[in-house]
Design a protein around this motif. Structure first.
Motif, PDB file in Angstrom:
ATOM      1  N   ASN A   1      -9.175  -3.757  -8.645  1.00 19.29           N
ATOM      2  CA  ASN A   1     -10.708  -4.410  -8.569  1.00 19.29           C
ATOM      3  C   ASN A   1     -10.790  -4.792  -6.879  1.00 19.29           C
ATOM      4  OD1 ASN A   1     -13.172  -4.753  -9.744  1.00 19.29           O
ATOM      5  ND2 ASN A   1     -12.584  -6.870 -10.165  1.00 19.29           N
ATOM      6  N   VAL A   2      -9.462  -5.611  -6.805  1.00 16.32           N
ATOM      7  CA  VAL A   2      -9.203  -6.268  -5.434  1.00 16.32           C
ATOM      8  C   VAL A   2      -8.044  -6.007  -5.091  1.00 16.32           C
ATOM      9  CG1 VAL A   2      -9.409  -8.488  -4.084  1.00 16.32           C
ATOM     10  CG2 VAL A   2     -11.339  -8.056  -5.793  1.00 16.32           C
ATOM     11  N   TRP A   3      -7.640  -5.722  -3.729  1.00 21.62           N
ATOM     12  CA  TRP A   3      -6.337  -5.471  -3.134  1.00 21.62           C
ATOM     13  C   TRP A   3      -6.209  -6.594  -2.090  1.00 21.62           C
ATOM     14  CZ3 TRP A   3      -2.349  -3.853  -5.438  1.00 21.62           C
ATOM     15  CH2 TRP A   3      -0.990  -3.570  -4.458  1.00 21.62           C
ATOM     16  N   LEU A   4      -5.296  -7.278  -2.146  1.00 20.00           N
ATOM     17  CA  LEU A   4      -4.858  -8.298  -1.204  1.00 20.00           C
ATOM     18  C   LEU A   4      -4.038  -7.900  -0.193  1.00 20.00           C
ATOM     19  CD1 LEU A   4      -4.564 -11.556  -3.403  1.00 20.00           C
ATOM     20  CD2 LEU A   4      -6.765 -10.670  -2.294  1.00 20.00           C
ATOM     21  N   ALA A   5      -2.944  -7.469  -0.384  1.00 24.40           N
ATOM     22  CA  ALA A   5      -1.990  -7.041   0.377  1.00 24.40           C
ATOM     23  C   ALA A   5      -0.803  -6.022   0.054  1.00 24.40           C
ATOM     24  CB  ALA A   5      -1.217  -8.305   1.183  1.00 24.40           C
ATOM     25  N   ASP A   6      -0.170  -5.174   0.943  1.00 21.65           N
ATOM     26  CA  ASP A   6       0.742  -4.413   0.230  1.00 21.65           C
ATOM     27  C   ASP A   6       2.078  -5.280  -0.434  1.00 21.65           C
ATOM     28  OD1 ASP A   6      -0.668  -2.170   0.428  1.00 21.65           O
ATOM     29  OD2 ASP A   6       0.330  -1.323   2.282  1.00 21.65           O
ATOM     30  N   GLY A   7       2.289  -6.373   0.087  1.00 15.09           N
ATOM     31  CA  GLY A   7       3.271  -6.968  -0.419  1.00 15.09           C
ATOM     32  C   GLY A   7       2.781  -8.219  -1.095  1.00 15.09           C
ATOM     33  N   ASP A   8       1.825  -7.924  -2.001  1.00 19.74           N
ATOM     34  CA  ASP A   8       1.432  -8.902  -3.103  1.00 19.74           C
ATOM     35  C   ASP A   8       2.501  -9.231  -3.974  1.00 19.74           C
ATOM     36  OD1 ASP A   8       0.307 -10.217  -5.252  1.00 19.74           O
ATOM     37  OD2 ASP A   8      -1.689  -9.061  -4.946  1.00 19.74           O
ATOM     38  N   PRO A   9       2.804 -10.545  -4.213  1.00 18.60           N
ATOM     39  CA  PRO A   9       4.186 -10.744  -5.094  1.00 18.60           C
ATOM     40  C   PRO A   9       3.619 -10.836  -6.638  1.00 18.60           C
ATOM     41  CG  PRO A   9       3.421 -12.668  -4.118  1.00 18.60           C
ATOM     42  CD  PRO A   9       2.423 -11.542  -3.564  1.00 18.60           C
ATOM     43  N   SER A  10       2.082 -10.662  -7.053  1.00 15.90           N
ATOM     44  CA  SER A  10       1.815 -10.988  -8.336  1.00 15.90           C
ATOM     45  C   SER A  10       2.629 -10.377  -9.495  1.00 15.90           C
ATOM     46  CB  SER A  10       0.300 -10.473  -8.437  1.00 15.90           C
ATOM     47  OG  SER A  10      -0.430 -11.195  -7.586  1.00 15.90           O
ATOM     48  N   ALA A  11       2.874 -11.198 -10.430  1.00 13.30           N
ATOM     49  CA  ALA A  11       3.762 -10.478 -11.577  1.00 13.30           C
ATOM     50  C   ALA A  11       3.269  -9.523 -12.435  1.00 13.30           C
ATOM     51  CB  ALA A  11       4.315 -11.707 -12.605  1.00 13.30           C
ATOM     52  N   TRP A  12       1.755  -9.434 -12.504  1.00 15.90           N
ATOM     53  CA  TRP A  12       1.200  -8.471 -13.198  1.00 15.90           C
ATOM     54  C   TRP A  12       1.293  -7.058 -12.589  1.00 15.90           C
ATOM     55  CZ3 TRP A  12      -3.039  -5.662 -11.638  1.00 15.90           C
ATOM     56  CH2 TRP A  12      -3.606  -5.866 -10.532  1.00 15.90           C
TER      57      TRP A  12
END
Length: 239
Positions: free
Chosen positions: A44-55
Motif C-alpha cells: 500500500n505504501v513502500w518507504l525504503a528497501d531497508g524498511d525494518p518493520s517486523a510485519w
C-alpha cells in the motif's frame, strides 16, 4: 514453468488478512514450478528497501522459501510502491522489471505493466506521476531519514483511506485509444491498477486481461495463470 500474475495487493500491517492471503498463495504454488509476476501496488505504501518493520519478516521468509524451491519472482512497480527496488528483491532473489515488459508464451507476444500509464484521462494523476517519478525527486525521497519517510507514508495513507471510504473505489479506467496504440504487435496485454477485473477480447488475435485488486472484505482476488498446456486460467483466489 507456468506463469502466475497478480496485482494490487496493497499489503500493509493494517490489513493482516491480505498478508495471510499472499502467504497462502506462495505456499500453494511453492512446489509447482511457477514464475510469479507481481504487477505493482504490491504494498500500500513502500518507504525504503531497508524498511525494518517486523510485519515484513514473515513475508520475506515465505518469499525465500518460494524461490528456494526453484520458483521465480518478478516485480514491476505501481503507483503505491514505485520506490521499491532491487535492494529489497535481493532478500529473496527477486528480479525488478521495467515497464512495459514483454515476454513470449505459446507463440503469443505478451505485454505486462501496472496499468496506470494507460489511464491517460486521469490528468491530475499523470501530472503528479511526472513529478514524483522524476529521478531527482526519487533520489531525494530515497535519502530522506526514515522517520520523515514514515510521516510521508502516514500522510498518503490518510489520503488513501479518505478516498477508499467510497464503496468499491475504482481509479479512472484506461483510455481505449491508448490501449489500441500500445497493443501494436501484441497478442495479450496484462495489467492491473483499475480494479476492474475482466478479459476483453479486442479481436480474434488480441485480448486485454485486467487483474483484480485484493479485497479484505470478501477475501478474494482475480488473478491469472498461464498454464503449461497453453490454457489461460482467469480465476478467483480466495483467502
Amino acid at each position: 514453468m507456468q506463469k502466475l500474475f497478480i496485482s494490487d495487493l496493497h499489503l500493509s500491517e493494517d490489513h493482516p488478512r491480505l498478508i495471510q492471503g499472499f502467504l497462502s498463495l506462495l505456499k500453494h504454488y511453492q512446489h509447482q514450478p511457477t514464475e510469479l509476476y507481481i504487477l505493482g501496488d504490491w504494498f500500500n505504501v513502500w518507504l525504503a528497501d531497508g524498511d525494518p518493520s517486523a510485519w515484513l519478516l514473515p513475508i520475506v521468509k515465505q518469499l525465500r522459501e518460494f524461490t528456494a524451491s526453484g520458483n521465480r519472482i518478478y516485480f514491476l512497480c505501481g503507483n503505491r510502491d514505485f520506490v521499491l527496488g532491487q535492494g529489497f528483491l535481493n532478500r529473496f532473489d527477486g528480479i525488478l522489471l521495467q515497464e512495459p515488459y514483454f515476454l513470449d508464451w505459446q507463440q503469443q507476444h505478451i505485454r505486462i505493466e501496472h496499468g496506470d500509464a494507460l489511464c491517460t484521462d486521469d490528468i491530475a494523476y499523470q501530472k503528479f506521476k511526472s513529478v514524483i517519478r522524476n529521478p531527482i525527486i526519487l533520489n531525494f525521497l530515497k535519502i530522506l531519514p526514515f522517520y520523515l519517510k514514515r510521516k510521508l507514508a502516514d500522510y498518503f495513507r490518510r489520503k488513501s483511506q479518505q478516498r477508499q471510504t467510497q464503496t468499491h473505489y475504482q481509479p479512472i479506467d484506461v483510455n481505449f485509444q491508448e490501449v489500441d496504440r500500445q497493443m501494436q504487435q501484441i497478442n495479450i496485454l496484462i495489467h492491473g491498477h483499475t480494479h476492474r477485473p475482466a478479459i476483453h477480447h479486442l479481436n480474434e488475435a488480441q485480448q486485454r486481461i485486467v487483474l483484480g485488486d485484493w479485497r479484505e472484505d470478501t477475501g478474494c482476488a482475480k488473478i491469472v495463470l498461464l498454464e503449461n498446456n497453453g490454457q489461460i486460467n482467469f480465476f478467483d483466489w480466495r483467502f
